[in-house]
Design a protein around this motif. Structure first.
Motif, PDB file in Angstrom:
ATOM      1  N   SER A 114       2.959  -5.600   1.899  1.00 21.93           N
ATOM      2  CA  SER A 114       3.116  -4.432   1.043  1.00 21.93           C
ATOM      3  C   SER A 114       4.157  -3.505   1.642  1.00 21.93           C
ATOM      4  CB  SER A 114       1.770  -3.701   0.877  1.00 21.93           C
ATOM      5  OG  SER A 114       1.361  -3.200   2.118  1.00 21.93           O
ATOM      6  N   CYS A 115       4.777  -2.779   0.762  1.00 20.04           N
ATOM      7  CA  CYS A 115       5.781  -1.795   1.171  1.00 20.04           C
ATOM      8  C   CYS A 115       5.433  -0.460   0.538  1.00 20.04           C
ATOM      9  CB  CYS A 115       7.175  -2.210   0.716  1.00 20.04           C
ATOM     10  SG  CYS A 115       7.758  -3.713   1.497  1.00 20.04           S
ATOM     11  N   THR A 116       5.683   0.594   1.263  1.00 17.08           N
ATOM     12  CA  THR A 116       5.475   1.926   0.715  1.00 17.08           C
ATOM     13  C   THR A 116       6.745   2.706   0.911  1.00 17.08           C
ATOM     14  OG1 THR A 116       3.164   1.805   1.378  1.00 17.08           O
ATOM     15  CG2 THR A 116       4.030   3.979   0.812  1.00 17.08           C
ATOM     16  N   ILE A 117       7.249   3.213  -0.171  1.00 18.36           N
ATOM     17  CA  ILE A 117       8.469   4.025  -0.103  1.00 18.36           C
ATOM     18  C   ILE A 117       8.073   5.470  -0.331  1.00 18.36           C
ATOM     19  CG2 ILE A 117      10.723   4.474  -1.129  1.00 18.36           C
ATOM     20  CD1 ILE A 117      10.746   1.520  -1.953  1.00 18.36           C
ATOM     21  N   LEU A 118       8.384   6.319   0.608  1.00 21.64           N
ATOM     22  CA  LEU A 118       8.013   7.737   0.505  1.00 21.64           C
ATOM     23  C   LEU A 118       9.165   8.578   0.064  1.00 21.64           C
ATOM     24  CD1 LEU A 118       5.943   8.028   3.758  1.00 21.64           C
ATOM     25  CD2 LEU A 118       5.094   7.756   1.435  1.00 21.64           C
TER      26      LEU A 118
END
Length: 118
Positions: A114-118
């Motif tokens: 998973s990737c989280t872009i803030l």
């Protein structure tokens, strides 16, 4: 007996650089028939020995040849040397090894990413 023009001379390059042939085939012979002949002519001193025609893949002009095609359909489109043999490469891939490989891929644990872009 077929006419002289109806025959195609083929040579088969094995994985270790050795050859089978040249052998003359009728241009109407199918790739499946050629594979059966290759298996019957296969050197007995090799480490890898195909057992059935589906264990063998023939490559000519960078393309894997289909079993139902004829020798005439598989001739390279570029100019051939008169009286020269057409060289095809032989790849051995036993069907039992292929199914084991596919099974191993299915058995691998699946990891999520998973990737989280803030």
């Amino acid at each position: 007996m077929p006419e002289e023009e109806d025959l195609v001379e083929l040579k088969f390059r094995l994985y270790d650089g050795s050859d089978i042939g040249p052998i003359r085939y009728s241009s109407s012979a199918t790739v499946a028939m050629v594979k059966e002949r290759i298996i019957s002519e296969w050197p007995k001193d090799k480490k890898i020995i195909p057992k059935v025609a589906n264990d063998v893949k023939l490559i000519s002009g960078g393309k894997i040849l289909e079993n139902q095609k004829t020798v005439a359909q598989c001739r390279p489109p570029f100019g051939e040397l008169p009286g020269g043999a057409v060289t095809m490469h032989v790849v051995v891939q036993p069907s039992s090894a292929k199914s084991k490989t596919e099974k191993k891929v299915e058995e691998l644990p699946k990891k999520g990413c998973s990737c989280t872009i803030l």
